[in-house]
Design an enzyme around this catalytic site. Structure first.
Site, PDB file in Angstrom:
ATOM      1  N   ASP A  78       0.819  -1.220   0.000  1.00  0.00           N
ATOM      2  CA  ASP A  78       0.000   0.000   0.000  1.00  0.00           C
ATOM      3  C   ASP A  78       0.851   1.267   0.000  1.00  0.00           C
ATOM      4  O   ASP A  78       2.018   1.264   0.362  1.00  0.00           O
ATOM      5  CB  ASP A  78      -0.963   0.018   1.188  1.00  0.00           C
ATOM      6  CG  ASP A  78      -0.244  -0.133   2.526  1.00  0.00           C
ATOM      7  OD1 ASP A  78       0.818  -0.791   2.577  1.00  0.00           O
ATOM      8  OD2 ASP A  78      -0.736   0.407   3.536  1.00  0.00           O
ATOM      9  N   GLU A 136      -0.613  -2.044   5.307  1.00  0.00           N
ATOM     10  CA  GLU A 136       0.378  -1.916   6.379  1.00  0.00           C
ATOM     11  C   GLU A 136       0.300  -0.548   7.035  1.00  0.00           C
ATOM     12  O   GLU A 136       0.535  -0.408   8.240  1.00  0.00           O
ATOM     13  CB  GLU A 136       1.788  -2.141   5.817  1.00  0.00           C
ATOM     14  CG  GLU A 136       2.859  -2.360   6.886  1.00  0.00           C
ATOM     15  CD  GLU A 136       3.333  -1.079   7.561  1.00  0.00           C
ATOM     16  OE1 GLU A 136       3.675  -1.125   8.757  1.00  0.00           O
ATOM     17  OE2 GLU A 136       3.349  -0.030   6.891  1.00  0.00           O
TER      18      GLU A 136
END
Length: 404
Positions: A78, A136
């Protein structure tokens, strides 16, 4: 073709893929196109994979032709909600979205690792799992626990798991790893102070939320300066204050938001308890109403000493004996910590500072850049680490994994 040649053969593809991800960043929970691209590349490389973990997570599976242990390798996928301010040819094409933490590099490198290892299947004794983890950056929820809850390791349980993170504070070719604490626990809090408003010239008729907030901030800082052992680590930071209307109005409400960082569980618990008692005390002494929300975030990232040492040994093989300088742990939070709570393993930093260090900006900065020369070193290190770890598992526990 030997390992080094195989790694070299994927270098251009890894750099190209990293730049693609950098141009097309997706923030936590929105990594749908990123996930599709990962699946597309794994399919092209002939690597079996499974999906359905934390919505956008992907698990690549490389089964060696010989029985053995199982090693998991993780990359987070991400991006961050940041407007990029770089001017290179592959800057983000999406407003307020940027890979400012290097996850684009992590994803591309793990793909490269998988492509190399897939060509070494005949020599592998065991299984290597490629864990492409979403969210994350979405603390305190994260994507690692969601992937485990969704059964990412239901069929293949890792004997060891590794995570690699680019690190701008280290030069390209250096590796930072520690035998225990590597990253800190990252908790969050929100305090809403409710007093009563009034005219600035008549403060006795009001209960000034700003005065209460100032007292609160002062007392909270004593948790570190007067309640924490100086030999331990703790940080209490107020990152946001919101309150007041104009210069001549006593504020009736102030919101404080911030973070608490620690390494040891007992220190974290002490800070949390002391925090709560200070809030209660201030509330009573000022006869105000205070709402207090404390969110337990990612736990500390604590390496298994044995596998942290294996990172060093593998790094020395391919990067030289001087490739693992002495480093200090970081109080930055990391979702990989939850994997390490369930499985042995290690999290390490891959040096990626640009050659002109005067232009090196930190992680999460809108001008963050990394040295792409580090990518091939990261691929080679992770391949070597996977191979070495499988060999160590087989040597220490022969016959344990004779069938899948």
């Amino acid at each position: 073709m030997n390992l080094k040649q195989l790694v070299k053969s994927v270098e251009d593809e890894v750099i190209e893929l990293r730049r693609y991800f950098h141009q097309h960043p997706e923030v936590s929970g929105e990594e749908f196109e990123t996930s599709k691209k990962i699946q597309e590349k794994l399919h092209q490389a002939g690597i079996p994979f499974k999906t359905g973990f934390a919505a956008t997570g992907v698990l690549g599976i490389i089964q060696g032709e010989k029985p053995g242990g199982t090693v998991a390798l993780r990359a987070d996928i991400d991006a961050l909600p940041i407007q990029e301010e770089n001017d290179h040819s592959y800057q983000s094409k999406h407003a307020n979205k940027m890979h400012a933490c290097g996850h684009d590099a992590h994803t591309a490198m793990l793909y490269g690792v998988g492509k190399v290892l897939n060509q070494l299947k005949s020599e592998l004794a065991g299984t290597v799992l490629l864990v492409f983890q979403p969210a994350e950056e979405n603390a305190p929820i994260g994507g690692s626990q969601q992937m485990m809850d969704d059964g990412v390791f239901r069929e293949f349980k890792p004997d060891v798991i590794y995570g690699q993170h680019v690190w701008p504070d280290l030069p390209s070719g250096a590796v930072g790893v520690l035998p225990k604490e590597m990253m800190g626990a990252s908790d969050r809090f929100k305090i809403t102070i409710k007093g009563s408003g009034g005219h600035a010239s008549m403060p006795h008729q009001a209960n000034d939320a700003i005065i209460i907030a100032g007292n609160m901030i002062t007392q909270l800082q004593t948790i570190v300066s007067r309640n924490t052992d100086p030999l331990d680590s703790a940080v209490v930071t107020i990152g946001r204050i919101d309150g007041g209307y104009r210069y001549n109005v006593v504020a009736d409400k102030v919101i404080l938001e911030g973070t608490v960082r620690t390494f040891k569980k007992e220190v974290k618990n002490m800070v949390k308890e002391r925090f709560s008692s200070i809030v209660e005390g201030v509330e009573k002494s000022f006869t105000a109403k205070i709402e207090f929300d404390y969110l337990d975030g990612y736990p500390a990232t604590v390496n298994t000493p044995k596998w942290a040492e294996q990172v060093k040994e593998s790094a020395h093989k391919i990067l030289g004996e001087d490739s693992t300088p002495i480093v200090s742990p970081s109080l930055g939070g990391e979702d990989f910590s939850r994997f390490l709570q369930q499985y042995p393993g290690a999290f390490y930093w891959l040096g990626a500072s640009v050659s002109d260090t005067s232009q090196q900006y930190p992680l999460h900065d809108s001008r963050f850049k990394l040295n792409e020369e580090a990518l091939i070193k990261g691929v080679e290190l992770m391949v070597q680490l996977a191979v070495d770890t499988l060999k160590k598992i087989e040597k220490e526990e022969p016959g344990l994994h004779e069938s899948y």
